[in-house]
Design a protein around this motif. Sequence first.
Motif, PDB file in Angstrom:
ATOM      1  N   GLY A   1      45.733  45.064  27.433  1.00 16.66           N
ATOM      2  CA  GLY A   1      46.087  46.074  26.634  1.00 16.66           C
ATOM      3  C   GLY A   1      45.321  47.494  27.332  1.00 16.66           C
ATOM      4  N   ALA A   2      44.998  47.176  28.590  1.00 11.49           N
ATOM      5  CA  ALA A   2      44.554  48.172  29.471  1.00 11.49           C
ATOM      6  C   ALA A   2      45.699  48.868  30.437  1.00 11.49           C
ATOM      7  N   LYS A   3      45.468  49.923  31.110  1.00 10.37           N
ATOM      8  CA  LYS A   3      46.440  50.409  31.997  1.00 10.37           C
ATOM      9  C   LYS A   3      46.604  49.238  33.227  1.00 10.37           C
ATOM     10  N   LYS A   4      47.762  49.340  33.896  1.00  7.03           N
ATOM     11  CA  LYS A   4      47.992  48.696  34.983  1.00  7.03           C
ATOM     12  C   LYS A   4      47.199  48.580  35.973  1.00  7.03           C
ATOM     13  N   ASN A   5      46.477  49.749  36.349  1.00  5.96           N
ATOM     14  CA  ASN A   5      45.330  49.818  37.206  1.00  5.96           C
ATOM     15  C   ASN A   5      44.254  48.893  37.058  1.00  5.96           C
ATOM     16  N   ALA A   6      43.819  48.848  35.657  1.00  2.90           N
ATOM     17  CA  ALA A   6      42.791  48.117  35.247  1.00  2.90           C
ATOM     18  C   ALA A   6      43.159  46.573  35.256  1.00  2.90           C
ATOM     19  N   LYS A   7      44.409  46.329  34.870  1.00  2.00           N
ATOM     20  CA  LYS A   7      44.937  44.869  35.043  1.00  2.00           C
ATOM     21  C   LYS A   7      45.094  44.414  36.404  1.00  2.00           C
ATOM     22  N   THR A   8      45.384  45.492  37.421  1.00  2.00           N
ATOM     23  CA  THR A   8      45.000  45.057  38.692  1.00  2.00           C
ATOM     24  C   THR A   8      43.688  44.597  39.326  1.00  2.00           C
ATOM     25  N   ALA A   9      42.603  45.429  38.798  1.00  2.00           N
ATOM     26  CA  ALA A   9      41.325  45.417  39.053  1.00  2.00           C
ATOM     27  C   ALA A   9      41.124  43.867  38.821  1.00  2.00           C
ATOM     28  N   ALA A  10      41.377  43.246  37.547  1.00  2.00           N
ATOM     29  CA  ALA A  10      41.117  41.972  36.959  1.00  2.00           C
ATOM     30  C   ALA A  10      41.897  41.179  37.875  1.00  2.00           C
ATOM     31  N   LEU A  11      43.018  41.308  38.495  1.00  2.00           N
ATOM     32  CA  LEU A  11      43.838  40.309  39.264  1.00  2.00           C
ATOM     33  C   LEU A  11      43.289  40.335  40.642  1.00  2.00           C
ATOM     34  N   MET A  12      42.713  41.459  41.082  1.00  2.00           N
ATOM     35  CA  MET A  12      42.138  41.309  42.254  1.00  2.00           C
ATOM     36  C   MET A  12      40.872  40.346  42.208  1.00  2.00           C
ATOM     37  N   HIS A  13      40.097  40.234  41.250  1.00  2.00           N
ATOM     38  CA  HIS A  13      38.967  39.363  41.040  1.00  2.00           C
ATOM     39  C   HIS A  13      39.397  37.824  41.187  1.00  2.00           C
ATOM     40  N   LEU A  14      40.673  37.722  40.258  1.00  2.00           N
ATOM     41  CA  LEU A  14      41.136  36.436  40.312  1.00  2.00           C
ATOM     42  C   LEU A  14      41.734  35.954  41.875  1.00  2.00           C
TER      43      LEU A  14
ATOM     44  N   PRO B   1      36.818  41.827  55.520  1.00  2.00           N
ATOM     45  CA  PRO B   1      37.824  42.750  56.154  1.00  2.00           C
ATOM     46  C   PRO B   1      39.269  42.660  55.672  1.00  2.00           C
ATOM     47  N   MET B   2      39.567  41.722  54.793  1.00  2.00           N
ATOM     48  CA  MET B   2      40.995  41.350  54.378  1.00  2.00           C
ATOM     49  C   MET B   2      41.064  42.132  52.726  1.00  2.00           C
ATOM     50  N   SER B   3      40.268  42.746  52.570  1.00  2.00           N
ATOM     51  CA  SER B   3      39.890  43.453  50.870  1.00  2.00           C
ATOM     52  C   SER B   3      41.021  44.409  50.711  1.00  2.00           C
ATOM     53  N   ASN B   4      41.585  45.140  51.883  1.00  2.00           N
ATOM     54  CA  ASN B   4      42.791  46.093  51.773  1.00  2.00           C
ATOM     55  C   ASN B   4      43.911  45.265  51.283  1.00  2.00           C
ATOM     56  N   TRP B   5      44.041  44.231  51.979  1.00  2.00           N
ATOM     57  CA  TRP B   5      45.376  43.222  51.948  1.00  2.00           C
ATOM     58  C   TRP B   5      45.305  42.860  50.615  1.00  2.00           C
ATOM     59  N   ILE B   6      44.146  42.255  49.876  1.00  2.00           N
ATOM     60  CA  ILE B   6      44.127  41.916  48.772  1.00  2.00           C
ATOM     61  C   ILE B   6      44.667  42.822  47.739  1.00  2.00           C
ATOM     62  N   ILE B   7      43.951  43.993  47.945  1.00  2.00           N
ATOM     63  CA  ILE B   7      44.246  45.190  46.849  1.00  2.00           C
ATOM     64  C   ILE B   7      46.094  45.265  46.949  1.00  2.00           C
TER      65      ILE B   7
ATOM     66  N   LEU C   1      48.198  43.285  47.657  1.00  2.00           N
ATOM     67  CA  LEU C   1      48.803  42.043  46.829  1.00  2.00           C
ATOM     68  C   LEU C   1      48.745  42.189  45.534  1.00  2.00           C
ATOM     69  N   ALA C   2      47.482  42.384  45.012  1.00  2.00           N
ATOM     70  CA  ALA C   2      47.400  42.577  43.711  1.00  2.00           C
ATOM     71  C   ALA C   2      48.219  43.584  42.967  1.00  2.00           C
ATOM     72  N   LYS C   3      48.216  44.803  43.761  1.00  2.00           N
ATOM     73  CA  LYS C   3      49.077  46.043  43.310  1.00  2.00           C
ATOM     74  C   LYS C   3      50.691  45.382  43.272  1.00  2.00           C
ATOM     75  N   LYS C   4      50.966  44.628  44.275  1.00  2.00           N
ATOM     76  CA  LYS C   4      52.105  44.274  44.373  1.00  2.00           C
ATOM     77  C   LYS C   4      52.793  43.313  43.054  1.00  2.00           C
ATOM     78  N   ILE C   5      51.826  42.465  43.089  1.00  2.00           N
ATOM     79  CA  ILE C   5      52.079  41.531  41.874  1.00  2.00           C
ATOM     80  C   ILE C   5      51.884  42.181  40.384  1.00  2.00           C
ATOM     81  N   GLY C   6      50.993  43.220  40.399  1.00  2.00           N
ATOM     82  CA  GLY C   6      50.928  43.902  38.885  1.00  2.00           C
ATOM     83  C   GLY C   6      51.915  45.110  38.858  1.00  2.00           C
ATOM     84  N   ARG C   7      52.579  45.270  40.059  1.00  2.00           N
ATOM     85  CA  ARG C   7      53.549  46.428  40.004  1.00  2.00           C
ATOM     86  C   ARG C   7      53.003  47.593  39.796  1.00  2.00           C
ATOM     87  N   VAL C   8      51.838  48.055  40.295  1.00  2.00           N
ATOM     88  CA  VAL C   8      51.248  49.547  39.885  1.00  2.00           C
ATOM     89  C   VAL C   8      51.191  50.281  40.988  1.00  2.00           C
ATOM     90  N   GLU C   9      51.157  51.541  41.078  1.00  2.00           N
ATOM     91  CA  GLU C   9      50.768  52.506  42.076  1.00  2.00           C
ATOM     92  C   GLU C   9      49.765  53.494  41.437  1.00  2.00           C
TER      93      GLU C   9
END
Length: 546
Positions: free
Chosen positions: A240-253, A305-311, A313-321
């Motif tokens: 129910g949150a915005k795509k950005n918030a869902k992406t944050a949860a996805l980054m954790h996963l 060091p790979m954190s930006n890559w994970i971000i 990837l999560a944005k790509k999966i979540g289709r968010v900008e």
Amino acid sequence: MDYVNIIIPFVGGLGMFIYGMQIMAQGLENAAGNKMKSLLEVLTKNKLMGVLLGAAITAVIQSSSATTVMVVGFVNAGIMNLSQAMGVIMGANVGTTVTGWLVSSVEWAEFLSPSKLAPIAVMLGVVIMLIGKRRSSKEIASIIVGFGLLFIGITTMSSAVAPLQDSESFRNIFVTLGSSPILGILAGALVTAVIQSSSASVGILQSLAAAGLVPFSAAIYIIMGQNIGTCVTAMLSSMGAKKNAKTAALMHLLFNIIGTVIFSVIAIIYFEVLNPSAGTGVITQTEISMVHTAFNIGTTVLLFPMSNWIIRLAKKIGRVEEAEQDKSKVLLDDRILETPVIALQSTVKEVARMGRIVEDSLDVARNVLFTKSHDDIQFLKDEESTVDRLSAGITAYSIKLSSLQISEREHQDVAHLLQMVSDIERISDYCENISEFAETLYEKKVTFSDIGKEQLEEMLDVCIDSYKYALRAFVEGSREMALKVIEKETKADDLEITLRSRHIKRLTNNQCNTEAGIVFLDTLVCLERISDHARNIAEEVLEQIA
């Protein structure tokens, strides 16, 4: 074997463990007070600061799930971007290891034996709670009672499962989990997902280890699975949150899955190829803490060091900008209410942001009566609508915050904020009134006389400065700035009387246009009331810092 007499005490011990952990966390959170509030100041710093922040908050509230849910709330509100969120998420995994070390301390610190220390801790905490009058005493009591209940809970669980040492079938279950990494990871993930607390899940594992039931390899895989299971809470929270918030949860996963895959491969190679006998030995509570800490710190160091890559990837999966933030949107989220002290500080920041928007409006209002610019007139009207929406949102959020179990001082802080929001919103209304006066001057093609313009500029300077001092007093908690507001407001009152009297004389002597003269008098009223509301804000600040 009588499983009923095993399950009932075990479940009761688990409940006591979780309850004790929550009481202790609440006491620590309240005791942290201003330090917790100031943690938000580092959110705009680099990602490493985010890691330290995540570890610190999680160590206090003792729940990486709660920290991550809070991060989802920050991202959803627009307070935190995904890069900052990534740092906090990584730090949360490190901070959650604290509870495991508390539990295992019974092995490496004899004086912390639960059978001796826990009852004493509970009794001591209750005594302090009963006789202590100060807020700090109550907080210390909560920490001590929670500490005692946590140990009683873990002792009860360990005692309940002790008979299982003689159960060959139960031992075989753990042998199977140790020889099958996928089953071990799934078991850890499932248990953690169900109880929604990796700290409690680790506590269960340690209670089983105390009974000598857990092989080393099984514990390794279960711990890795626990880190994946703890992501469930944040994933559910992001619904129910915005795509950005869902992406944050996805980054954790993703962060936990990648870490689990890497370290599972290392564990499989070690246990299956390099040292097969190592996985069959029984693990201790302290060794579980060591493995849990090493895994979480290792994953953070390896993937930082790979954190930006994970971000990405999560944005790509979540289709968010990440889009530009709509400044009329209230940057507060109900998820942050899980930690009231941080929710309060977030509200303070949001009131300050609302105040700066009104400050910009006043700067435009300073000249709009003379320039009669259509763009400036429209700007003031648009800003007033923005402030109205912010005022309504902040007020609703503050009411929710005040309904929580917060201290008397925090209740007072919320009350002060509500009054300030009202005053700031009224000042915004007067800015819109000034824009309407400018519109009237434009439509009727009239202007102020030179002396009228000069006097109005003097009044504008005094009243606008009074608000700016008030805003600084609020943001900085400055008594000096608040006293300057009172000085300016007194001057504005005297000036309004003087200028009104002089202007009426000019009108009587036909020295200025009548229609422009009416606008002049109405503007004086608006400006004087702006200074009144600025004084109200200053007085709220003085009460707050008294």
